[in-house]
Design an enzyme around this catalytic site. Structure first.
Site, mmCIF file in Angstrom:
data_model
loop_
_atom_site.group_PDB
_atom_site.id
_atom_site.type_symbol
_atom_site.label_atom_id
_atom_site.label_comp_id
_atom_site.label_asym_id
_atom_site.label_seq_id
_atom_site.Cartn_x
_atom_site.Cartn_y
_atom_site.Cartn_z
ATOM 1 N N ASP A 144 28.819 18.525 20.939
ATOM 2 C CA ASP A 144 27.469 17.939 20.864
ATOM 3 C C ASP A 144 26.593 18.573 19.780
ATOM 4 O OD1 ASP A 144 28.303 16.532 23.092
ATOM 5 O OD2 ASP A 144 27.326 17.871 24.512
ATOM 6 N N MET A 186 29.309 10.213 22.708
ATOM 7 C CA MET A 186 28.889 11.383 23.496
ATOM 8 C C MET A 186 27.771 12.157 22.787
ATOM 9 S SD MET A 186 32.162 13.176 25.231
ATOM 10 C CE MET A 186 32.835 12.598 26.790
ATOM 11 N N HIS A 188 25.595 14.241 25.093
ATOM 12 C CA HIS A 188 24.754 14.665 26.215
ATOM 13 C C HIS A 188 23.326 14.207 25.967
ATOM 14 C CE1 HIS A 188 23.592 17.878 29.345
ATOM 15 N NE2 HIS A 188 24.089 16.815 29.938
ATOM 16 N N ARG A 283 29.617 -6.881 22.890
ATOM 17 C CA ARG A 283 30.692 -6.130 23.541
ATOM 18 C C ARG A 283 30.399 -4.623 23.459
ATOM 19 N NH1 ARG A 283 32.222 -10.598 24.802
ATOM 20 N NH2 ARG A 283 34.339 -11.442 24.654
ATOM 21 N N GLN A 291 36.860 11.572 22.262
ATOM 22 C CA GLN A 291 36.097 12.294 21.232
ATOM 23 C C GLN A 291 36.335 13.804 21.261
ATOM 24 O OE1 GLN A 291 31.894 10.169 20.882
ATOM 25 N NE2 GLN A 291 32.831 9.816 22.851
HETATM 26 O O1 F6P Z 1 31.155 18.784 26.127
HETATM 27 C C1 F6P Z 1 29.996 18.076 26.045
HETATM 28 C C2 F6P Z 1 30.221 16.729 26.630
HETATM 29 O O2 F6P Z 1 31.336 16.192 26.023
HETATM 30 C C3 F6P Z 1 29.048 15.769 26.505
HETATM 31 O O3 F6P Z 1 29.027 15.125 25.263
HETATM 32 C C4 F6P Z 1 29.291 14.860 27.659
HETATM 33 O O4 F6P Z 1 28.083 14.331 28.130
HETATM 34 C C5 F6P Z 1 29.895 15.761 28.697
HETATM 35 O O5 F6P Z 1 30.479 16.827 28.008
HETATM 36 C C6 F6P Z 1 30.924 15.098 29.582
HETATM 37 O O6 F6P Z 1 31.399 16.040 30.465
HETATM 38 P P1 F6P Z 1 32.497 15.771 31.584
HETATM 39 O O7 F6P Z 1 33.818 15.648 30.910
HETATM 40 O O8 F6P Z 1 32.431 16.984 32.435
HETATM 41 O O9 F6P Z 1 32.107 14.505 32.251
#
Ligand code: F6P
Length: 367
Positions: A144, A186, A188, A283, A291
């Site tokens: 991230d 992704m 977060h 879509r 990722q």
């Molecule tokens: O490692 C960070 C991250 O990949 C974020 O981008 C994502 O929101 C989160 O982890 C997802 O985590 P998990 O695999 O625990 O659902």
């Protein structure tokens, strides 16, 4: 001489074992430690008594370090464990520091993201409060790129590559069928990954949490493109993106509103709204955990290895209680308390935003 301990935590990145290799090699080369231990599944390994002797591995398998750098996923496993505040519950702390004593651990390296930096800061604070002499160093890792205090965390560049490829590859169907595609990326609560891969992959609209989007503006961009004969639109949307309407709500109101949402993620939510209003097929494509996989980029491999070595160097220079960081393109250190509990958001004045808009990319904000 005493021993040191290393552990990995949080979401994986493909380059993460290179940093572990860097720490092991750096610690062995320093000749300051008898043994380098690894804790399985982050701090949980300490709580469950699952430690392994990595020095033994290096001695038994001459190619261990080389193979480690090439192995995917986290060699020591991971956890998403958050320590309580020690003033409220010091039991796990007492247990962990007891383990440190049993294994004669003098230094602890923790490789991870925001939550992991919070963990090492808490351990460091506890150590100071109770007068324990364990040297603690944080090593920033996350796809991230949202760790405060460092310009770059390893894993980010490799994840950009995957997200960019997804946007690239979606062009085939988007263009052939004149569709709107939302690629959910992704990141977060931050938009770093979306912003970089959106620009690299040629997205027409980029939606990030730091700039709440206006649905009508997104629609206008789609319509404008149609009029220009551009029959498809690709939207790179961060998983944490938020509409300007929702951004106005208080935390409590937003939580309540989200309970009424029937869609599994923000991209589906927006897709539904656009589908109803755009008159074009919409879509969604979500590369998701893909990722975090694939082949680590060369720059990530180098960064991860160097960061591991730098971390071992901090212990030698008696720079404890810090996280290794990149500052103005150079390796540096930052006190853990300046990092813990913070998130590095994309600044709306970031030059990437200005450059994206100069390229004609919409960021979904009202003109
Ligand atoms: O490692 C960070 C991250 O990949 C974020 O981008 C994502 O929101 C989160 O982890 C997802 O985590 P998990 O695999 O625990 O659902």
């Amino acid at each position: 001489m005493r021993n040191c301990l290393v552990a990995q935590s949080g979401g994986p990145t493909v380059a993460i074992n290179s940093s572990l290799a860097g720490v092991i090699q750096g610690a062995i080369d320093s000749k300051k430690f008898d043994k380098v231990y690894g804790s399985l599944n982050g701090v949980q390994g300490l709580l469950n008594g699952c430690l392994m002797d990595l020095t033994e591995k290096v001695e038994q398998v001459p190619m261990f370090i080389e193979l480690l750098k090439k192995s995917p996923s986290m060699y020591l496993g991971s956890c998403r464990y958050q320590l309580p505040d020690y003033t409220e519950d010091d039991a796990p702390y007492a247990y962990i520091f007891n383990k440190f004593e049993t294994y004669e651990i003098d230094a602890f390296f923790y490789i991870g993201g925001n939550d992991s930096m919070d963990t090492v800061d808490k351990l460091n604070t506890y150590a100071k409060a109770v007068g324990k002499d364990v040297k603690i160093v944080g090593i920033p890792k996350t796809i991230d790129n949202d760790i405060e205090g460092t310009e770059m965390s390893f894993g980010f560049q490799s994840a950009i590559d995957v997200a960019t490829r997804t946007i690239d590859e979606i062009h085939t169907t988007a263009a052939s069928h004149s569709r709107v595609f939302i690629v959910e990326i992704m990141g977060h609560k931050t938009g770093w990954l979306t912003l970089h891969s959106g620009i690299a992959g040629g997205a027409d609209i980029i939606l990030i949490p730091e700039i709440p989007y206006n649905v009508n503006e997104v629609l206008n961009t789609i319509k404008k493109r149609e009029k220009q004969g551009k029959k498809f639109t690709i939207i790179a949307m961060a998983e944490g993106a938020i509409s300007d309407e929702d951004a106005k709500l208080s935390k409590k109101e937003l939580k309540e509103k989200r309970k009424t949402y029937i869609f599994p993620s923000v991209a589906y939510q927006l897709s539904d709204e656009l589908q109803k209003k755009a008159g074009q097929e919409v879509r969604v494509t979500i590369p998701g955990h893909v990722q975090r996989g694939g082949i680590p980029s060369a720059s990530d491999r180098t960064l991860a290895t160097r960061i591991g070595v730098e971390a071992a160097g901090l212990i030698l220079r008696k720079d404890y209680g810090n996280m290794v960081c990149i500052k103005e393109g150079k390796f540096s250190k930052i006190p853990l308390e300046e990092v813990a509990g913070k998130t590095k958001m994309v600044n709306v004045d970031n030059e990437l935003i200005r450059q994206a808009e100069s390229l004609g990319i919409s960021l979904g904000r009202k003109a």
